[in-house]
Design a protein around this motif. Structure first.
Motif: not given
Length: 192
Positions: A77-78, A81, A84-85, A102, A155, A159
């Motif tokens: 997931e990290d 992330w 996604q970022y 998101r 979530y 984050y």
């Protein structure tokens, strides 16, 4: 020059995705929602179904809470992330757009001329809407709403270290149950 971006965070069943897509259509700009999942899958090599689910779960659940220092290294997931970022930042730099979900509001907090929107509605409106849109399921509509919202909130908190749905984190919050989907689109178009 910074680009004008609308980010849409939303309670499950509130119509936020629909509002985002219709607003983008009215403005003649792209809307990124499922396209984000596709792009993250392409860059990461993970299946789209995995990314869709991972985007609403804080890494590791209880285990991550108990060991929040991540002594065992970054999770899948990290990794997702980070991708996604990067993708959301690139899309905002590329041009005006609407980005749904998101944590885009957080990701773009300092990177774009960004209007951060939160769409919500009461439980009855949302319960009826998810049955109309997604159909009946074994689990009750109210339980589905509570579970999905709880996952999104966890979530987001994990984050961003911010509270999902907290009015101070957004420029505008709209009650789609009271205003209606079309009026929410009109309001956002007018504010753009």
């Amino acid at each position: 020059m910074k680009n004008r971006v609308i980010t849409i965070s939303r309670e499950f069943g509130s119509g936020g995705r629909t509002i985002g897509k219709r607003t983008a259509e009215k403005l003649g700009i792209p809307c990124y929602d499922s396209e984000l999942i596709h792009e993250i899958a392409r860059e990461s090599g993970f299946a789209e179904s995995y990314i869709k689910d991972a985007g609403e779960y804080a890494p590791g659940g209880f285990f991550a809470s108990a060991f929040s220092n991540r002594a065992f290294g970054p999770t899948n997931e990290d990794y997702l992330w980070q991708i996604q970022y990067h993708i959301i930042t690139e899309l905002a730099e590329k041009g005006p757009c609407v980005i749904v979900g998101r944590c885009a509001d957080y990701i773009l907090r300092d990177k774009a001329d960004c209007m951060k929107v939160f769409i919500h509605a009461d439980m009855d409106f949302r319960a009826k809407r998810i049955v109309d849109v997604y159909g009946e399921r074994e689990e009750s509509p109210v339980q589905r709403l509570k579970d999905k919202d709880k996952r999104r909130a966890a979530y987001y908190r994990f984050y961003t270290d911010m509270k999902w749905g907290h009015a101070q984190n957004y420029h505008i919050t709209l009650d789609s149950g009271k205003l209606g989907i079309d009026k929410c689109v009109e309001i956002l178009k007018g504010l753009y």
